[in-house]
Design a protein around this motif. Structure first.
Motif, PDB file in Angstrom:
ATOM      1  N   PHE A 172       9.311  -9.577  -5.332  1.00 22.13           N
ATOM      2  CA  PHE A 172       8.381  -8.805  -4.341  1.00 22.13           C
ATOM      3  C   PHE A 172       8.014 -10.054  -3.120  1.00 22.13           C
ATOM      4  O   PHE A 172       7.959  -9.552  -2.056  1.00 22.13           O
ATOM      5  CB  PHE A 172       7.327  -8.272  -4.983  1.00 22.13           C
ATOM      6  CG  PHE A 172       6.277  -7.665  -4.042  1.00 22.13           C
ATOM      7  CD1 PHE A 172       6.429  -6.279  -3.624  1.00 22.13           C
ATOM      8  CD2 PHE A 172       5.163  -8.277  -3.269  1.00 22.13           C
ATOM      9  CE1 PHE A 172       5.384  -5.819  -2.659  1.00 22.13           C
ATOM     10  CE2 PHE A 172       4.405  -7.786  -2.210  1.00 22.13           C
ATOM     11  CZ  PHE A 172       4.521  -6.497  -1.952  1.00 22.13           C
ATOM     12  N   HIS A 181      -2.376  -3.085  -4.069  1.00 21.53           N
ATOM     13  CA  HIS A 181      -1.149  -2.743  -3.468  1.00 21.53           C
ATOM     14  C   HIS A 181      -0.925  -1.193  -3.569  1.00 21.53           C
ATOM     15  O   HIS A 181      -0.695  -0.175  -2.956  1.00 21.53           O
ATOM     16  CB  HIS A 181       0.047  -3.563  -3.475  1.00 21.53           C
ATOM     17  CG  HIS A 181       1.358  -3.311  -3.017  1.00 21.53           C
ATOM     18  ND1 HIS A 181       2.119  -2.329  -3.234  1.00 21.53           N
ATOM     19  CD2 HIS A 181       1.686  -3.691  -1.727  1.00 21.53           C
ATOM     20  CE1 HIS A 181       3.163  -2.353  -2.610  1.00 21.53           C
ATOM     21  NE2 HIS A 181       2.932  -3.115  -1.444  1.00 21.53           N
ATOM     22  N   HIS A 183       0.855  -7.377   4.779  1.00 21.71           N
ATOM     23  CA  HIS A 183       1.887  -8.133   3.824  1.00 21.71           C
ATOM     24  C   HIS A 183       1.880  -9.379   4.013  1.00 21.71           C
ATOM     25  O   HIS A 183       1.855 -10.301   3.401  1.00 21.71           O
ATOM     26  CB  HIS A 183       3.167  -7.481   3.813  1.00 21.71           C
ATOM     27  CG  HIS A 183       3.170  -6.104   3.059  1.00 21.71           C
ATOM     28  ND1 HIS A 183       2.757  -4.993   3.653  1.00 21.71           N
ATOM     29  CD2 HIS A 183       3.332  -5.805   1.556  1.00 21.71           C
ATOM     30  CE1 HIS A 183       2.917  -3.877   2.888  1.00 21.71           C
ATOM     31  NE2 HIS A 183       3.289  -4.308   1.638  1.00 21.71           N
ATOM     32  N   HIS A 196       1.708   1.131   4.080  1.00 21.56           N
ATOM     33  CA  HIS A 196       2.998   1.237   4.280  1.00 21.56           C
ATOM     34  C   HIS A 196       3.349   2.406   5.274  1.00 21.56           C
ATOM     35  O   HIS A 196       2.685   3.420   5.367  1.00 21.56           O
ATOM     36  CB  HIS A 196       3.691   1.756   2.935  1.00 21.56           C
ATOM     37  CG  HIS A 196       3.615   0.558   2.128  1.00 21.56           C
ATOM     38  ND1 HIS A 196       2.746   0.788   1.001  1.00 21.56           N
ATOM     39  CD2 HIS A 196       3.979  -0.531   1.967  1.00 21.56           C
ATOM     40  CE1 HIS A 196       2.990  -0.468   0.225  1.00 21.56           C
ATOM     41  NE2 HIS A 196       3.603  -1.218   0.897  1.00 21.56           N
ATOM     42  N   HIS A 242       9.044 -10.094   0.604  1.00 22.83           N
ATOM     43  CA  HIS A 242       8.107 -10.278   1.507  1.00 22.83           C
ATOM     44  C   HIS A 242       8.202 -11.118   2.288  1.00 22.83           C
ATOM     45  O   HIS A 242       7.657 -11.154   3.583  1.00 22.83           O
ATOM     46  CB  HIS A 242       6.990  -9.497   0.997  1.00 22.83           C
ATOM     47  CG  HIS A 242       6.732  -7.853   1.236  1.00 22.83           C
ATOM     48  ND1 HIS A 242       6.663  -7.180   2.021  1.00 22.83           N
ATOM     49  CD2 HIS A 242       7.081  -6.998   0.178  1.00 22.83           C
ATOM     50  CE1 HIS A 242       6.693  -5.923   1.985  1.00 22.83           C
ATOM     51  NE2 HIS A 242       7.114  -5.713   0.868  1.00 22.83           N
TER      52      HIS A 242
HETATM   53 CU   LIG Z   1       3.981  -3.215   0.144  1.00 25.47          CU
END
Ligand SMILES: [Cu+2]
Length: 338
Positions: free
Chosen positions: A265, A80, A97, A88, A269
């Motif tokens: 995270f 990532h 994602h 991104h 997400h």
């Molecule tokens: Cu990310």
């Protein structure tokens, strides 16, 4: 090698049977249900936390040449972090994602015996209550622990740590990211958070927490996002406002591109993915709506047939079109609230 791959496929098959998730090749008749954290039973919460800790304790399987990668979670974090500008503020943010959260859920299941499904965190609930700093997601006993605290240590990287919950500093030392993200050299540090309201520091030099920018991710903002007609407009606001603000108000390990270091995270997400799925509504037009650019310079138009970059993390590059529908192809899940 032959015997090892047989063992691997046997254990994968066993895990797949145990979790009974219908996947690629068969119709998605009974999708797994991803629930909001608060909807889980105490046992389900404990089971998720156990598996999330487990993945952080397993040794790496990828990136043999990268010394900073030591744990199985580091395999994910490094990917990532290194792909940052390719995943991104470019078109593939949402499908990439979506693939990544599913991969993490699969690893919990196959490598840590996880028996549940990936939970999500609907932070709009906390924003609407104007009580984000006291979200039950930060509970020290039943959830992910709270804000980082000053430890009194003078060791760089160990001065501010999350001191409670299953990922507390005694349990989790990280090798990439905070506090010296842009400096070469040793980045060993405790797992940390630094809640902030984006309003600077108080007279003692402490970050002002305030309502943690609740107005950037409350249900009013989400309604604005759901009202867009076009994928690109919806995705830009979803990524730029609630997604980015959650990273920056929790901060610490949630701030930089090594943010998968922060266990929340994956719940964050999960919710971003839920927002996209909710907007899609499994509507045929929206399931095919994918536009934008492959690069931040806006030079190369994106296509639904684009492969997505993954470095060493998996064996085959996923194709965007296989990650448009959460109930087709390699995916078979839904969300408890859509
Ligand atoms: Cu990310």
């Amino acid at each position: 090698m032959v015997s090892r791959s047989i063992i691997t496929s046997l254990s994968l098959a066993a895990a797949a049977a145990a979790s009974a998730l219908p996947r690629a090749g068969s119709a998605c008749t009974s999708p797994a249900v991803r629930k909001e954290w608060r909807e889980l039973t105490s046992n389900e919460k404990a089971e998720y936390l156990r598996a999330a800790v487990c993945l952080r304790k397993l040794p790496k399987e990828k990136y043999a040449d990268i010394d900073a990668v030591t744990t199985r979670m580091d395999d994910l974090v490094y990917t990532h972090f290194t792909l940052n500008t390719e995943i991104h503020f470019v078109a593939n943010f949402l499908p990439w994602h979506r693939w990544y959260v599913q991969l993490h859920e699969d690893l919990l299941r196959t490598e840590c015996g996880f028996t549940g499904t990936q939970p999500y965190w609907d932070w709009s609930i906390d924003a609407d209550a104007k009580d984000m700093p006291n979200s039950p997601l930060f509970d020290p006993v039943t959830a992910f622990g709270g804000n980082g605290k000053n430890t009194g240590s003078d060791e760089p990287g160990f001065q501010r740590c999350v001191v409670d919950g299953p990922f507390a500093n005694t349990n989790l030392t990280l090798g990439m990211g905070w506090p010296n993200l842009n400096d070469p050299g040793n980045r060993l540090h405790c797992f940390t958070r630094a809640f902030n309201g984006g309003e600077g520091n108080d007279e003692n030099g402490d970050l002002i927490i305030g309502d943690m920018q609740a107005g950037a991710y409350n249900s009013k903002v989400m309604d604005t996002i759901y009202a867009f007609e076009k994928f690109s407009e919806m995705a830009n606001m979803l990524e730029g406002l609630p997604h980015a603000q959650i990273h920056s108000v929790i901060f610490g390990d949630m701030g930089p591109a090594t943010s998968p270091n922060e266990p929340l995270f994956f719940l964050h997400h999960g919710n971003i993915d839920r927002a996209w799925a909710k907007w899609q509504g499994r509507n045929a037009t929206r399931l095919a709506d994918y536009t934008g650019f492959q690069d931040r310079n806006k030079a190369i138009h994106a296509s639904i047939n684009d492969p997505m970059p993954i470095l060493e993390l998996a064996d085959t590059e996923p194709i965007v079109k296989d990650y448009m529908d959460i109930q087709a192809g390699p995916l078979c899940y839904t969300y408890s609230s859509m």
